[in-house]
Design a protein around this motif. Structure first.
Motif, PDB file in Angstrom:
ATOM      1  N   ILE A 107       0.204  -1.509  -0.213  1.00 45.69           N
ATOM      2  CA  ILE A 107      -0.074   0.251  -0.015  1.00 45.69           C
ATOM      3  C   ILE A 107       1.313   1.083   0.111  1.00 45.69           C
ATOM      4  N   THR A 108       0.404   1.849  -1.188  1.00 43.30           N
ATOM      5  CA  THR A 108       1.734   3.456  -1.079  1.00 43.30           C
ATOM      6  C   THR A 108      -0.016   4.783  -1.311  1.00 43.30           C
ATOM      7  N   GLY A 109       0.515   5.350  -1.718  1.00 41.82           N
ATOM      8  CA  GLY A 109      -0.370   6.766  -2.373  1.00 41.82           C
ATOM      9  C   GLY A 109      -0.127   8.008  -2.099  1.00 41.82           C
ATOM     10  N   ARG A 110      -0.351   9.187  -2.871  1.00 39.82           N
ATOM     11  CA  ARG A 110      -0.081  10.566  -2.612  1.00 39.82           C
ATOM     12  C   ARG A 110      -0.248  11.194  -0.906  1.00 39.82           C
ATOM     13  N   ARG A 111       0.872  11.835  -0.878  1.00 40.24           N
ATOM     14  CA  ARG A 111       0.597  12.903   0.342  1.00 40.24           C
ATOM     15  C   ARG A 111       0.281  14.351   0.009  1.00 40.24           C
ATOM     16  N   TRP A 112       0.049  15.043   0.032  1.00 39.79           N
ATOM     17  CA  TRP A 112      -0.443  16.148   0.741  1.00 39.79           C
ATOM     18  C   TRP A 112       0.728  17.614   1.616  1.00 39.79           C
ATOM     19  N   ASN A 113       1.183  18.636   0.848  1.00 38.13           N
ATOM     20  CA  ASN A 113       1.993  18.961   1.265  1.00 38.13           C
ATOM     21  C   ASN A 113       1.861  20.183   2.179  1.00 38.13           C
ATOM     22  N   LEU A 114       2.515  20.932   3.131  1.00 37.49           N
ATOM     23  CA  LEU A 114       1.657  21.924   3.932  1.00 37.49           C
ATOM     24  C   LEU A 114       2.449  22.369   5.202  1.00 37.49           C
ATOM     25  N   ASP A 115       3.266  23.951   4.878  1.00 34.03           N
ATOM     26  CA  ASP A 115       3.559  24.515   5.320  1.00 34.03           C
ATOM     27  C   ASP A 115       2.993  24.741   6.946  1.00 34.03           C
ATOM     28  N   LEU A 116       3.450  24.089   7.604  1.00 35.38           N
ATOM     29  CA  LEU A 116       3.436  24.039   9.154  1.00 35.38           C
ATOM     30  C   LEU A 116       4.703  23.807   9.863  1.00 35.38           C
ATOM     31  N   SER A 117       4.821  25.499  10.824  1.00 31.88           N
ATOM     32  CA  SER A 117       6.149  25.342  11.389  1.00 31.88           C
ATOM     33  C   SER A 117       6.527  25.531  13.089  1.00 31.88           C
ATOM     34  N   ASN A 118       4.739  25.314  13.477  1.00 35.18           N
ATOM     35  CA  ASN A 118       4.590  25.172  14.732  1.00 35.18           C
ATOM     36  C   ASN A 118       5.377  23.463  15.644  1.00 35.18           C
ATOM     37  N   PRO A 119       4.747  22.596  16.857  1.00 35.78           N
ATOM     38  CA  PRO A 119       4.362  21.969  17.085  1.00 35.78           C
ATOM     39  C   PRO A 119       2.741  22.282  17.065  1.00 35.78           C
ATOM     40  N   ILE A 120       2.021  20.529  16.612  1.00 39.11           N
ATOM     41  CA  ILE A 120       0.697  20.970  16.975  1.00 39.11           C
ATOM     42  C   ILE A 120      -0.462  20.850  18.197  1.00 39.11           C
ATOM     43  N   GLU A 121      -0.947  21.057  18.468  1.00 41.10           N
ATOM     44  CA  GLU A 121      -1.630  20.999  19.852  1.00 41.10           C
ATOM     45  C   GLU A 121      -2.336  19.503  19.847  1.00 41.10           C
ATOM     46  N   PHE A 122      -2.046  19.174  19.957  1.00 43.72           N
ATOM     47  CA  PHE A 122      -2.849  16.880  20.013  1.00 43.72           C
ATOM     48  C   PHE A 122      -3.620  17.025  20.939  1.00 43.72           C
TER      49      PHE A 122
END
Length: 656
Positions: free
Chosen positions: A129-144
């Motif tokens: 299994i594989t697939g395309r990705r989504w490129n996104l500009d993130l530079s800060n920690p995510i508030e999980f």
């Protein structure tokens, strides 16, 4: 061609998996990115086993913080780059679970990941299994710790994310012993991922494309750790060594998949929505142009609900000839096997010609929607361009029958909005979760009728009143693919068959397909081959606007529907042709959509010119408006803004 495998969203994942990766040093921005990614993996249900390989700075402390396994001892090459044969050998021994996943340490995973693996495992004994990705500009920690972190991330992706290329593969999921040994590939360098796909294909393993149901989010970063940057990683010395030791010959992209995961309810929807746009030139005077309501092709009951049945082309004309609405609906139900057809506005003899070209297709899995082109610049008032609310389209029950008559209920036929295209976790997203496409607000039905049955009640899209045909047709459409057919054009008999086949050859990786057309002027037929002027659509950008404008005709484009949702439909400030150009530039230039040519004609145009010079004198102004609009998009990068002036063709300047 990739065989579809439909994924149910409601089945909870129970399968244990082992995830392994080789992180870079946890320093600066890349440290934040990798921490985001690995933390997201720990939140999958059920919680997977996670193994971090290598002794880069910060790896041990992150493993301890997140409670994951750490294997520091791996083999490296003379450049100090970790070698994957060592990693793969150790994971065969140490992984607890039978299904293992290699993933790059900058990829954020959501709960759809586990759901997809669970259901593939239930259907296939072996798989990659594989697939395309989504490129996104993130530079800060995510508030999980936020309960809505996934929804918030999805919203960011749909607003500003960019689809990854069809040859970028950031994760591989497979049974533990499928690749017991691999060559001494350098991690993070080109060609080893190609080897995985080509080897699976050579051995006959099913290659599964999960792009439409798994949102894998790649956090953009620089390649400052390499002297030659990104090009060095993909094509440099170590990449060439990977290619040599792996004897990599073929391309080995996601397009080579033999299975494609799709949202469960897609199987109940038509594959193609043909939206026929009646141009203003078709309207004319009520009596001189297409005739009055009774003399033309008529109202909703006299419309285009004639679709090709399974037994062949219907010989009935497209008008009702005096039948009552009930008789008409019963005839549709009896003769056309539930195929769906909607007339969004009044139509004409010219529209009828376009409709019949669809009915004559040798491909049958489609729906027809006819809408008026009103709402673009220069349309005039509601009453002049469209007719009044009650005369325009009739209500939902006229022409297509109600949901129980002719085409079945939503659940039985094509599925409701949430069932038809799948929710966000399934791929293209439900209407409710999409921040870009709230097209069905205010009690609207899918056909654009209000609860009171007013067919022209404003369709509310993010607070904007949608009046134009393309967006109205798009809201009605339920197909996987969409064509906007000008009413002054017709499809050639094998058009849909060839276009859908072209999409199927590329699995999920093709987002829009352009083709040639025939120009019919009297007895003269000219073959137009626009790919000769603009051969590489995958390299399409704003600086090629002039070259794009010439080969573009609305009817020679097929879109993957979910990509149109991504850009929120069409710009109502532009005329129809300019809005179509802007959508294509937005999709390919800014949102990573992949476009290809089908190098043959799929439609015929009647009496239209072929070059910019033969079009309206306002083309230069329209180009300027398109460029101005593109550079206002939130997805435009800083380096693009610096080159804005170069985007304007000679003699076309910015208004700003």
């Amino acid at each position: 061609m990739a065989e579809p495998l439909y994924i149910k969203p409601e089945i909870p994942a129970t399968l244990g998996i082992s995830i392994f990766t080789v992180p870079k040093p946890f320093l600066g921005k890349i440290g934040i990115i990798q921490h985001n990614a690995i933390t997201s993996w720990t939140l999958l249900k059920p919680k997977p086993e996670i193994i971090l390989f290598g002794d880069e700075i910060g790896t041990a402390s992150i493993a301890e913080e997140l409670g994951v396994n750490h294997v520091p001892d791996i083999e490296c090459n003379s450049y100090g780059t970790p070698l994957l044969d060592s990693v793969f050998a150790q994971v065969q021994e140490q992984a607890t679970y039978d299904i293992i996943t290699y993933i790059n340490a900058d990829i954020i995973l959501l709960k759809d990941f586990s759901q997809a693996i669970q259901q593939v495992y239930q259907h296939l004994e072996t798989f990659l299994i594989t697939g395309r990705r989504w490129n996104l500009d993130l530079s800060n920690p995510i508030e999980f710790q936020s309960p809505n972190w996934e929804e918030s991330l999805c919203q960011q992706v749909y607003q500003t994310g960019c689809l990854g290329a069809h040859d970028a593969k950031d994760y591989f999921i497979f049974p533990k012993n499928l690749f017991p040994t691999i060559p001494k590939f350098a991690v993070g360098r080109g060609y080893w991922d190609t080897w995985m796909v080509t080897t699976a294909a050579m051995k006959g393993y099913p290659i599964v494309d999960a792009s439409e149901v798994v949102m894998a989010v790649h956090q953009n970063h620089s390649y400052g750790h390499l002297m030659g940057g990104k090009n060095e990683a993909h094509m440099g010395k170590e990449a060439q060594e990977n290619k040599t030791i792996g004897n990599v010959q073929a391309q080995g992209t996601i397009a080579d998949s033999t299975r494609q995961l799709k949202p469960w309810d897609d199987q109940d929807s038509p594959r193609v929505s043909v939206i026929i746009i009646r141009r203003l030139s078709d309207v004319g005077n009520r009596e001189q142009g297409t005739g009055n309501r009774e003399q033309g092709t008529g109202n909703r009951e006299q419309g285009t609900a004639m679709q090709r049945g399974l037994g062949g082309f219907p010989h009935e004309r497209l008008h009702q000839e005096g039948n009552s609405g009930q008789e008409f609906r019963e005839r549709v139900s009896k003769n056309y096997f539930g195929k769906r057809s909607i007339v969004g506005e009044n139509n004409s003899a010219i529209v009828e010609r376009a409709v019949e070209s669809v009915l004559a297709q040798n491909y049958s899995d489609y729906e027809i929607i006819v809408v008026d082109g009103a709402g673009n610049q220069g349309v005039g008032s509601r009453e002049q361009g469209v007719g009044n609310r009650e005369q325009g389209t009739g209500n939902r029950e006229q022409g297509t029958g109600n949901r129980e008559q002719g085409i079945g209920s939503r659940k039985q036929g094509t599925g409701n909005r949430e069932q038809g295209t799948g929710n966000r976790e399934q791929g293209t997203g439900s209407r409710q979760r999409s921040p870009l496409t709230p097209l069905n607000k205010g009690g609207m039905g899918a056909a654009g009728t209000s609860e009171q049955g007013s067919p022209l009640a404003p369709l509310n899209k993010g607070g904007i009143v949608i009046k134009g045909g393309c967006d109205r047709g798009l809201e009605m459409a339920q197909g996987e693919f969409v064509i906007f057919l000008d009413s002054d054009s017709v499809l050639l008999p094998d058009a849909l068959e060839k276009q859908v086949a072209a999409f199927d050859r590329e699995s999920s990786t093709l987002d829009l397909l352009l083709s040639g057309w025939q120009l019919v002027e009297g007895d003269n037929i000219t073959q137009v081959r626009p790919w000769q002027e603009l051969p590489d659509l995958e390299d399409l950008h704003i600086w090629k606007l002039e070259k794009l404008w010439q080969p573009l005709r609305q009817s020679n484009i097929m879109f993957r529907r979910s990509r149109l949702d991504l850009v929120g439909g069409f710009n109502r400030e532009l005329n129809q042709e300019a809005a179509m150009v802007e959508v294509i530039l937005n999709l390919v230039f800014l949102r990573g959509s992949r476009a290809l040519w089908l190098p043959e004609a799929t439609c015929s145009y009647f009496g239209q010119g072929n070059t910019i010079e033969e079009q309206s004198s306002s083309v230069a102004e329209e180009m300027k408006e398109v460029i101005d609009s593109i550079f206002k998009q939130p997805t435009v990068k800083g380096w693009m803004q610096k080159l804005k002036a170069r985007a304007y063709p000679k003699g076309v300047g910015s208004r700003e």
